[in-house]
Write a protein that holds these residues in place. Structure first.
Motif, mmCIF file in Angstrom:
data_model
loop_
_atom_site.group_PDB
_atom_site.id
_atom_site.type_symbol
_atom_site.label_atom_id
_atom_site.label_comp_id
_atom_site.label_asym_id
_atom_site.label_seq_id
_atom_site.Cartn_x
_atom_site.Cartn_y
_atom_site.Cartn_z
ATOM 1 N N TRP A 60 0.819 -1.142 -0.103
ATOM 2 C CA TRP A 60 -0.134 0.021 -0.139
ATOM 3 C C TRP A 60 0.732 1.272 0.013
ATOM 4 N N SER B 107 -15.690 -1.340 -4.747
ATOM 5 C CA SER B 107 -15.017 -0.192 -4.376
ATOM 6 C C SER B 107 -15.244 0.844 -5.549
ATOM 7 N N ILE C 123 -7.511 4.633 -0.343
ATOM 8 C CA ILE C 123 -7.532 3.847 -1.637
ATOM 9 C C ILE C 123 -8.671 2.669 -1.145
ATOM 10 N N VAL D 216 -10.514 -0.510 -1.334
ATOM 11 C CA VAL D 216 -10.211 -1.787 -1.262
ATOM 12 C C VAL D 216 -11.388 -2.679 -0.991
ATOM 13 N N THR E 188 -7.346 -7.857 -7.399
ATOM 14 C CA THR E 188 -6.417 -7.279 -6.543
ATOM 15 C C THR E 188 -5.261 -6.202 -7.479
ATOM 16 N N ASN F 26 -10.613 0.631 4.716
ATOM 17 C CA ASN F 26 -9.837 0.659 3.447
ATOM 18 C C ASN F 26 -8.513 1.449 3.854
ATOM 19 N N TYR G 235 -9.423 5.559 -5.923
ATOM 20 C CA TYR G 235 -9.020 6.193 -4.647
ATOM 21 C C TYR G 235 -9.379 7.638 -4.729
ATOM 22 N N TRP H 30 -7.296 -0.397 -8.116
ATOM 23 C CA TRP H 30 -7.953 0.221 -6.872
ATOM 24 C C TRP H 30 -8.418 1.732 -7.382
#
Length: 968
Positions: free
Chosen positions: A515, A565, A556, A558, A664, A544, A669, A667
């Motif tokens: 991260w 998300s 971010i 997740v 994964t 998150n 944000y 993401w």
């Protein structure tokens, strides 16, 4: 054959005739089956035959029945059958007359005999005076750290010479001072048992149990605070990383232990791979140890492959010493010792240990995390399961065929979860036994030569694809995900000299290194300063990764995977745009949005694209998440699309994935302006009552602003898509039974259908959450919740035959909790000059607070926005921020000034009286909530754990709502 010849041959075996077809089952299985019957059914079955009479009168059976029916402190009545019958409260005329139990010849059972033997054996000769655990006195902290901590068990003398407990923790003295105090009892049941100390002492004197109950109470300091003054933590064990947490925040760590002869703790590894010290004040204990990864003979390690939960199936400590210990060759015996009064034993992280009380003992123990085992504790709470098996079972957990599917419902009943167990050794399979196979010997050598209890070695078995924020959390972990993130954040701030070590633990537990790399890419794209050392760890307890930079906050998304998300950010951006468009006063109390976008991984490199919520970015379109017929100037992932997602999720079990929830590499944000001051969670205990009332009024005003906002135009294409999906059968072949109210407005139709879907498995969901939700209420939940939720909304027929709802569908925040309220300080001293500078630091970095008054300034985190009944927003506010204080709820409502529409009574309809109560509506929403709201309710109102009905809980918690009329 005459009678004399028959007698010479002995009595005839009763088992065949007495059991009939059940004779094929071993006695152990029969005894296990009987535990599923009620006391009255057992009484009837005991009349069937002589053998059934014997089996139905076994004390362990009645002990189990007692625990299942117990509701309140336990009182032992001389036998478990008498105790169970006392719990049934039979009428006097049906009391069984006192008479001696029946005895029968011609029946023998080795299983029952062994249990009887364990119940009556004495342990006078069980001490192990020539133990292999080293004894030390006057050990320095440096010697302990370098020679023993994290390496091997140790017996220490002289640490308790000045403790008052050496003289006051005797049975008679404790009975005098704490006879009426109820302590927690340890037994092989998930239910928590309490006994008054005087009742427990009486039990110890009367009992003949094979595995006696013993006091193992982690709350003894709360129920008997005087006991805490009788001892102190020895100087060797005072470093404890949990000390940055408040007492009610830290996981269980200290226990009072009192037990009679034959009681004890079976083989186990302490939770979170913590270390422990245990001081004995009275009696003698026999200890046995095996190093990490060396599973004792007779024990089986269960590791759940979904969430990593670890369970150990093992015989009782007495049974192990009687039945398994004699099978061990000398070189395979554990490290052992007998602990005497005044001695303290140290148990290193990860070591297997088993304890047997040789006589009545009284002890105190504490677990701790220090610099030696911190990384192991973080590793143990990391997502995934393989590394947890290796930590406890060594390389045996990895060997082909060593994991087998669990198929024994008596030993491990939770078959809905994918359980694997590492079968280690059985009697006769020890590495030095003459019958040892080549495979067993090879497995032993693997442990001896290849396994290393080293953090670098163990971390190799982490599943890098399992992410802390979206992977299921192990129920066996010593703290929750949010609590763990809060712990690491407080360590980061509170112990700056240990940041290198804390960073290593954070990388193991929550992928902090990954991260941080993502954060750096976002900062570079938006020309923001790179994160400093103070800023590189995620903060807060949210779901998150959130980073506090100098002037900005970067979140971010997740939680829930990519689909959840992208809808979370899309809805939040749509909401902010609406606030500005209608010029709502709420916009002055929401941090400014500075930027938003999507970070993704492509060909091993991170890339960033800006996104304001409108249109569909290419990276999302390629993920097959694009809504149909999307226009460039619309919010394709706005609130109406999110409502569709909520509707779909309501019908999918927790074991199924939704869309690309596991993605994964993408993401979303958001970057917002950082507020000055502190979050309410940091100030709760220091606020004045006036400031708290001011907060309640502020929340009422701002929730009014939220609920008055207009809804975005309804997207008919989304609703049509929902209608189409409704026609599809479930995977089990049955159509969904949801009432169709086609004349209700579309937004309420979706709301009602979502609630109906949630109702389908409400009992199983509440059972999964378990304690502190009472089982008696779980059994009644389906009859309490309405069959048709349209009744709750007071649907009536309006113009043109269309049905209307007596309340508007509103925006709801859904997550206004103590970490989502921001407060600014104002100096209260009249002597400060007008030019004095307020030294508030940003978002909770200010450690001061004395001499200040605090006022609420901002509401944070709108990613959980939805549409529905405004009462939903009362749930987190009342339970989390107000903690059930009705005075604050009244203050909130006086400021809110919007009617919730108290519905008229429908006397002619079934359930009309209760559907007319606002409290009933709120209680139904609590029961059907996605989060364990009921757990919070029964923690706040402890007395409701013995409630007989949901109505009792409803009125105690939400009764004040029934007095609220709203304002014109």
């Amino acid at each position: 054959m005459d009678n004399s010849q028959a007698q010479a041959l002995g009595p005839r075996d009763r088992r065949t005739d007495a059991l009939g077809d059940l004779q094929v089952l071993p006695d152990e299985t029969l005894c296990a089956l009987l535990e599923y019957l009620s006391p009255r059914d057992l009484a009837r079955l005991a009349c069937v035959s002589s053998v059934m009479y014997i089996l139905c009168n076994e004390e362990p059976l009645w002990m189990s029945l007692c625990f299942k029916r117990l509701n309140g402190p336990l009182q032992y009545k001389g036998s478990w059958k008498k105790t169970a019958r006392h719990l049934e409260q039979p009428l006097n005329e049906y009391e069984e007359p006192c008479r001696k139990p029946l005895h029968f010849d011609g029946f023998s059972s080795m299983f029952l005999y062994r249990r009887l033997y364990r119940s009556h054996t004495t342990l006078n000769g069980f001490s192990f005076d020539n133990g292999t655990v080293e004894r030390k006195k006057d050990l320095t902290l440096e010697e302990f750290y370098h020679q023993y901590d994290g390496k091997k068990p140790l017996l220490l003398t002289g640490l308790t010479d000045t403790w008052p407990a050496r003289h006051t923790w005797m049975l008679d003295q404790l009975l005098l001072n704490y006879g009426d105090t109820a302590f927690r009892i340890s037994q092989r049941s998930s239910q928590k048992i309490l006994m008054k100390f005087k009742d427990y002492v009486s039990y110890m004197k009367l009992q003949h149990d094979e595995d006696p109950l013993y006091i193992f109470d982690d709350k003894f300091g709360e129920v008997a605070p005087g006991l805490l003054k009788d001892y102190n933590v020895p100087h060797l064990f005072q470093e404890d990383f949990f000390d940055v947490l408040e007492r009610d925040q830290r996981p269980p760590f200290r226990w009072l232990i009192i037990g009679p002869e034959r009681s004890g703790a079976s083989w186990h590894v302490d939770p979170a791979l913590t270390s422990a010290w245990n001081t004995l004040l009275c009696g003698r204990k026999r200890w046995a140890f095996y190093p990490p990864g060396r599973v004792p003979l007779g024990a089986t390690v269960h590791v759940n492959e979904e969430d990593g939960d670890v369970n150990v199936e093992t015989p009782s400590s007495l049974q192990w010493w009687l039945d398994f210990y004699p099978l061990l060759a000398d070189e395979d015996k554990p490290v052992e010792c007998t602990q005497l009064p005044g001695e303290t034993i140290f148990v290193p992280s990860g070591w297997w240990h088993c304890v047997l009380n040789l006589e009545t003992t009284i002890a105190v123990t504490q677990n701790f995390v220090n610099s030696k085992n911190f990384e192991f504790a973080c590793l143990d709470m990391a997502p995934g399961y393989r590394h947890k098996g290796v930590c406890r079972a060594g390389l045996l957990a990895l060997e082909q065929g060593s994991f087998e599917d669990a198929d024994d419902s008596f030993n491990y009943p939770d078959l809905a979860r994918k359980d694997k167990r590492a079968r280690i050794q059985k009697p006769g399979d020890g590495p030095n036994h003459e019958k040892t196979t080549n495979g067993a010997s090879r497995r032993y050598n693997m442990w001896k030569q290849g396994f290393s209890y080293d953090i670098n070695f163990l971390s190799m078995f982490l599943d890098k694809e399992k992410d802390h924020y979206i992977h299921p959390w192990s129920a066996g972990n010593c703290m929750g995900q949010r609590e763990m993130r809060d712990w690491l954040s407080k360590l980061w701030v509170g112990k700056p000299g240990l940041r290198e070590l804390i960073w290593k633990g954070a990388c193991l537990a929550l992928n902090a290194d990954k991260w941080l790399e993502c954060l750096a890419e976002i900062c570079a794209f938006h020309n923001l300063p790179s994160p400093t050392d103070d800023e590189r760890l995620p903060v807060g307890t949210g779901s998150n990764p959130v980073y506090l930079m100098e002037n900005t906050v970067i979140k971010i998304f997740v939680e829930g995977g990519l689909e959840a998300s992208i809808y979370g950010l899309g809805t939040e951006l749509e909401f902010y745009n609406l606030l500005c468009k209608v010029n709502s006063p709420l916009k002055n109390h929401i941090p400014d949005v500075l930027a938003s976008g999507i970070l993704y991984l492509e060909n091993g490199s991170y890339k960033v694209v800006s996104w304001d919520g409108k249109g569909v970015p290419d990276v999302i379109a390629e993920s097959n998440l694009s809504p149909e017929n999307c226009k460039v100037d619309e919010y394709p992932f706005g609130v109406w699309s999110k409502k569709q997602l909520e509707y779909r999720k309501a019908a999918i079990s927790i074991h199924e994935s939704i869309g690309l929830a596991g993605c994964t590499s993408i993401w979303p944000y958001i970057i917002i302006k950082r507020c000055k001051g502190k979050i309410f969670a940091q100030l709760r205990d220091s606020l004045s009552w006036e400031d708290t009332l001011s907060l309640a009024s502020f929340l009422g005003e701002q929730l009014r602003n939220v609920h008055l906002l207009p809804l975005p135009p309804f997207n008919h294409s989304i609703f049509s898509d929902i209608e189409l999906k409704l026609q599809l059968p479930f995977t089990n072949g049955f159509m969904e039974a949801v009432p169709i109210n086609s004349k209700i407005s579309a937004e309420w139709e979706i709301f009602i259908r979502t609630l109906m879907r949630k109702k389908k498995d409400v009992s199983s969901r509440l059972s999964k959450w378990g304690n502190p939700i009472p089982n008696t209420l779980i059994e009644k939940v389906d009859e309490y919740i309405p069959d048709d939720f349209a009744k709750l909304l007071n649907v009536f027929e309006g113009e043109n035959g269309l049905n209307k709802v007596c309340k508007p569908c509103s925006w709801i925040h859904s997550d206004i909790m103590d970490d989502n309220i921001h407060m600014e300080s104002r100096l209260v001293s009249l002597f400060l000059s007008e030019n004095a500078k307020d030294d508030d630091s940003m978002n909770g970095c200010d450690e001061g607070g004395k001499g200040k008054s605090w006022c609420p300034s901002h509401i944070l985190d709108f990613s959980d926005l939805s549409l529905g009944d405004p009462i939903f927003d009362l749930i987190p506010i009342y339970l989390d921020i107000f903690r059930g204080d009705q005075r604050l709820l009244k203050q909130f409502l006086e400021s809110y000034k919007l009617p919730f529409i108290k519905m008229p009574q429908h006397e002619s309809e079934e359930g009309g009286e209760k559907v007319g109560r606002l409290s009933y509506l709120a209680m139904c929403y609590c029961i059907l909530h996605d989060e364990n709201i009921l757990g919070a309710i029964f923690d706040i109102w402890n007395e409701l754990r013995t409630a007989k009905s949901w109505e009792e809980v409803e009125l105690a918690v939400w009764g004040e709502l029934n007095n609220y009329k709203g304002f014109p």
